[in-house]
Write a protein that holds these residues in place. Structure first.
Motif, PDB file in Angstrom:
ATOM      1  N   THR A   1      38.721 -22.118 -15.430  1.00 42.61           N
ATOM      2  CA  THR A   1      39.410 -22.515 -16.645  1.00 42.61           C
ATOM      3  C   THR A   1      38.838 -23.743 -17.327  1.00 42.61           C
ATOM      4  OG1 THR A   1      41.064 -23.745 -15.409  1.00 42.61           O
ATOM      5  CG2 THR A   1      41.564 -21.456 -15.961  1.00 42.61           C
ATOM      6  N   HIS A   2      38.125 -24.594 -16.612  1.00 42.04           N
ATOM      7  CA  HIS A   2      37.545 -25.739 -17.314  1.00 42.04           C
ATOM      8  C   HIS A   2      36.031 -25.827 -17.148  1.00 42.04           C
ATOM      9  CE1 HIS A   2      38.659 -27.519 -13.379  1.00 42.04           C
ATOM     10  NE2 HIS A   2      37.643 -28.305 -13.552  1.00 42.04           N
ATOM     11  N   LEU A   3      35.406 -24.656 -17.084  1.00 40.56           N
ATOM     12  CA  LEU A   3      33.946 -24.579 -17.051  1.00 40.56           C
ATOM     13  C   LEU A   3      33.377 -24.991 -18.406  1.00 40.56           C
ATOM     14  CD1 LEU A   3      31.330 -23.580 -15.622  1.00 40.56           C
ATOM     15  CD2 LEU A   3      31.790 -21.376 -16.661  1.00 40.56           C
ATOM     16  N   ARG A   4      32.421 -25.868 -18.377  1.00 43.22           N
ATOM     17  CA  ARG A   4      31.743 -26.270 -19.605  1.00 43.22           C
ATOM     18  C   ARG A   4      30.306 -25.767 -19.530  1.00 43.22           C
ATOM     19  NH1 ARG A   4      33.556 -32.330 -19.102  1.00 43.22           N
ATOM     20  NH2 ARG A   4      34.461 -31.572 -17.190  1.00 43.22           N
ATOM     21  N   ALA A   5      30.021 -24.736 -20.287  1.00 41.59           N
ATOM     22  CA  ALA A   5      28.718 -24.064 -20.184  1.00 41.59           C
ATOM     23  C   ALA A   5      27.555 -25.024 -20.423  1.00 41.59           C
ATOM     24  CB  ALA A   5      28.641 -22.900 -21.167  1.00 41.59           C
ATOM     25  N   HIS A   6      27.749 -26.028 -21.236  1.00 42.78           N
ATOM     26  CA  HIS A   6      26.630 -26.936 -21.520  1.00 42.78           C
ATOM     27  C   HIS A   6      26.251 -27.771 -20.308  1.00 42.78           C
ATOM     28  CE1 HIS A   6      30.099 -29.633 -22.190  1.00 42.78           C
ATOM     29  NE2 HIS A   6      29.268 -30.607 -21.910  1.00 42.78           N
ATOM     30  N   GLU A   7      27.089 -27.764 -19.238  1.00 48.93           N
ATOM     31  CA  GLU A   7      26.773 -28.520 -18.034  1.00 48.93           C
ATOM     32  C   GLU A   7      26.078 -27.667 -16.986  1.00 48.93           C
ATOM     33  OE1 GLU A   7      30.438 -30.177 -16.633  1.00 48.93           O
ATOM     34  OE2 GLU A   7      30.517 -31.676 -18.197  1.00 48.93           O
ATOM     35  N   THR A   8      25.874 -26.386 -17.259  1.00 53.13           N
ATOM     36  CA  THR A   8      25.310 -25.487 -16.265  1.00 53.13           C
ATOM     37  C   THR A   8      24.116 -24.735 -16.833  1.00 53.13           C
ATOM     38  OG1 THR A   8      26.540 -23.527 -16.892  1.00 53.13           O
ATOM     39  CG2 THR A   8      27.677 -25.083 -15.455  1.00 53.13           C
TER      40      THR A   8
ATOM     41  N   ALA B   1      31.824 -11.760  -8.300  1.00 51.84           N
ATOM     42  CA  ALA B   1      32.605 -12.561  -9.244  1.00 51.84           C
ATOM     43  C   ALA B   1      33.448 -13.579  -8.492  1.00 51.84           C
ATOM     44  CB  ALA B   1      33.509 -11.661 -10.080  1.00 51.84           C
ATOM     45  N   LEU B   2      33.787 -14.638  -9.205  1.00 53.73           N
ATOM     46  CA  LEU B   2      34.625 -15.701  -8.643  1.00 53.73           C
ATOM     47  C   LEU B   2      35.788 -15.958  -9.587  1.00 53.73           C
ATOM     48  CD1 LEU B   2      31.839 -18.305  -7.776  1.00 53.73           C
ATOM     49  CD2 LEU B   2      32.645 -16.417  -6.358  1.00 53.73           C
ATOM     50  N   LEU B   3      36.974 -16.108  -9.025  1.00 53.00           N
ATOM     51  CA  LEU B   3      38.143 -16.545  -9.769  1.00 53.00           C
ATOM     52  C   LEU B   3      38.519 -17.888  -9.155  1.00 53.00           C
ATOM     53  CD1 LEU B   3      40.339 -16.134 -11.854  1.00 53.00           C
ATOM     54  CD2 LEU B   3      41.609 -14.796 -10.163  1.00 53.00           C
ATOM     55  N   ILE B   4      38.138 -18.955  -9.848  1.00 52.10           N
ATOM     56  CA  ILE B   4      38.239 -20.309  -9.320  1.00 52.10           C
ATOM     57  C   ILE B   4      39.363 -21.052 -10.026  1.00 52.10           C
ATOM     58  CG2 ILE B   4      37.021 -22.494  -9.014  1.00 52.10           C
ATOM     59  CD1 ILE B   4      34.423 -20.883  -9.040  1.00 52.10           C
ATOM     60  N   CYS B   5      40.201 -21.699  -9.249  1.00 53.23           N
ATOM     61  CA  CYS B   5      41.312 -22.481  -9.793  1.00 53.23           C
ATOM     62  C   CYS B   5      40.801 -23.844 -10.266  1.00 53.23           C
ATOM     63  CB  CYS B   5      42.371 -22.665  -8.710  1.00 53.23           C
ATOM     64  SG  CYS B   5      43.857 -23.476  -9.288  1.00 53.23           S
ATOM     65  N   VAL B   6      41.544 -24.450 -11.183  1.00 51.66           N
ATOM     66  CA  VAL B   6      41.134 -25.750 -11.716  1.00 51.66           C
ATOM     67  C   VAL B   6      41.108 -26.834 -10.643  1.00 51.66           C
ATOM     68  CG1 VAL B   6      41.913 -25.227 -14.043  1.00 51.66           C
ATOM     69  CG2 VAL B   6      43.466 -26.375 -12.457  1.00 51.66           C
ATOM     70  N   THR B   7      41.747 -26.585  -9.504  1.00 53.39           N
ATOM     71  CA  THR B   7      41.746 -27.585  -8.428  1.00 53.39           C
ATOM     72  C   THR B   7      40.418 -27.655  -7.701  1.00 53.39           C
ATOM     73  OG1 THR B   7      42.723 -25.958  -6.925  1.00 53.39           O
ATOM     74  CG2 THR B   7      44.234 -27.479  -8.042  1.00 53.39           C
ATOM     75  N   GLU B   8      39.595 -26.611  -7.805  1.00 53.88           N
ATOM     76  CA  GLU B   8      38.264 -26.627  -7.206  1.00 53.88           C
ATOM     77  C   GLU B   8      37.316 -27.260  -8.210  1.00 53.88           C
ATOM     78  OE1 GLU B   8      40.420 -24.868  -4.520  1.00 53.88           O
ATOM     79  OE2 GLU B   8      40.325 -23.802  -6.397  1.00 53.88           O
ATOM     80  N   LEU B   9      36.874 -28.437  -7.891  1.00 58.63           N
ATOM     81  CA  LEU B   9      36.055 -29.213  -8.823  1.00 58.63           C
ATOM     82  C   LEU B   9      34.577 -28.961  -8.549  1.00 58.63           C
ATOM     83  CD1 LEU B   9      38.092 -32.535  -8.712  1.00 58.63           C
ATOM     84  CD2 LEU B   9      38.265 -30.653 -10.351  1.00 58.63           C
ATOM     85  N   LEU B  10      34.023 -28.053  -9.335  1.00 57.96           N
ATOM     86  CA  LEU B  10      32.608 -27.728  -9.193  1.00 57.96           C
ATOM     87  C   LEU B  10      31.825 -28.377 -10.312  1.00 57.96           C
ATOM     88  CD1 LEU B  10      32.675 -23.918  -8.381  1.00 57.96           C
ATOM     89  CD2 LEU B  10      32.793 -25.841  -6.817  1.00 57.96           C
ATOM     90  N   ASP B  11      30.847 -29.165  -9.933  1.00 59.39           N
ATOM     91  CA  ASP B  11      29.993 -29.757 -10.955  1.00 59.39           C
ATOM     92  C   ASP B  11      28.826 -28.804 -11.222  1.00 59.39           C
ATOM     93  OD1 ASP B  11      28.298 -30.087  -8.757  1.00 59.39           O
ATOM     94  OD2 ASP B  11      28.502 -32.263  -8.715  1.00 59.39           O
ATOM     95  N   ALA B  12      27.980 -29.180 -12.153  1.00 62.55           N
ATOM     96  CA  ALA B  12      26.855 -28.332 -12.532  1.00 62.55           C
ATOM     97  C   ALA B  12      25.952 -28.037 -11.342  1.00 62.55           C
ATOM     98  CB  ALA B  12      26.059 -28.994 -13.654  1.00 62.55           C
ATOM     99  N   ALA B  13      25.732 -29.022 -10.495  1.00 70.18           N
ATOM    100  CA  ALA B  13      24.864 -28.810  -9.331  1.00 70.18           C
ATOM    101  C   ALA B  13      25.428 -27.738  -8.409  1.00 70.18           C
ATOM    102  CB  ALA B  13      24.665 -30.126  -8.584  1.00 70.18           C
ATOM    103  N   ALA B  14      26.740 -27.769  -8.177  1.00 74.28           N
ATOM    104  CA  ALA B  14      27.371 -26.769  -7.308  1.00 74.28           C
ATOM    105  C   ALA B  14      27.308 -25.390  -7.956  1.00 74.28           C
ATOM    106  CB  ALA B  14      28.821 -27.161  -7.018  1.00 74.28           C
ATOM    107  N   ILE B  15      27.594 -25.301  -9.233  1.00 69.81           N
ATOM    108  CA  ILE B  15      27.555 -24.016  -9.928  1.00 69.81           C
ATOM    109  C   ILE B  15      26.138 -23.446  -9.899  1.00 69.81           C
ATOM    110  CG2 ILE B  15      27.793 -22.913 -12.193  1.00 69.81           C
ATOM    111  CD1 ILE B  15      30.177 -24.881 -12.646  1.00 69.81           C
ATOM    112  N   ASN B  16      25.164 -24.285 -10.046  1.00 69.01           N
ATOM    113  CA  ASN B  16      23.772 -23.824 -10.024  1.00 69.01           C
ATOM    114  C   ASN B  16      23.309 -23.413  -8.634  1.00 69.01           C
ATOM    115  OD1 ASN B  16      23.290 -23.992 -12.804  1.00 69.01           O
ATOM    116  ND2 ASN B  16      22.931 -26.183 -12.656  1.00 69.01           N
ATOM    117  N   ARG B  17      24.070 -23.779  -7.591  1.00 60.13           N
ATOM    118  CA  ARG B  17      23.746 -23.362  -6.214  1.00 60.13           C
ATOM    119  C   ARG B  17      24.402 -22.042  -5.848  1.00 60.13           C
ATOM    120  NH1 ARG B  17      25.415 -27.376  -1.910  1.00 60.13           N
ATOM    121  NH2 ARG B  17      27.280 -27.255  -3.133  1.00 60.13           N
ATOM    122  N   LEU B  18      25.223 -21.461  -6.724  1.00 56.72           N
ATOM    123  CA  LEU B  18      25.895 -20.204  -6.410  1.00 56.72           C
ATOM    124  C   LEU B  18      24.877 -19.099  -6.173  1.00 56.72           C
ATOM    125  CD1 LEU B  18      28.807 -20.285  -8.996  1.00 56.72           C
ATOM    126  CD2 LEU B  18      28.978 -20.597  -6.512  1.00 56.72           C
TER     127      LEU B  18
END
Length: 87
Positions: free
Chosen positions: A77-84, A50-67
């Motif tokens: 806190t500002h994850l938008r599921a439609h972008e991932t 699991a990850l607890l990510i602060c809003v200061t870490e700006l992960l775009d869909a490409a980065a999230i998909n590389r996890l």
């Protein structure tokens, strides 16, 4: 070896919260409280459950998909599921 879920926390939290994370999880906590780049988060997430990510870490869909495939939960806190592909 621990049976606790492994969690990455990207920023410093209140001591009481960090203590709770240490008690409940195999927690990797931020030591220097710097804003992590997307590449740093992806690299640090390897082997985490699991990850607890602060809003200061700006992960775009490409980065999230590389996890790592080991990551089962992301609190962001500002994850938008439609972008991932997480939805």
């Amino acid at each position: 070896m621990t049976d606790k879920a492994k969690i990455l926390v990207t920023r410093k939290l209140l001591t009481v919260n960090e203590d709770r994370l240490r008690a409940d999880y195999d927690a990797t906590l931020s030591e220097d409280d710097h804003v992590m780049s997307a590449d740093e988060v992806v690299d640090a997430a390897k082997g985490m459950d699991a990850l607890l990510i602060c809003v200061t870490e700006l992960l775009d869909a490409a980065a999230i998909n590389r996890l790592s495939d080991s990551v089962q939960a992301v609190s962001y806190t500002h994850l938008r599921a439609h972008e991932t592909s997480l939805h």
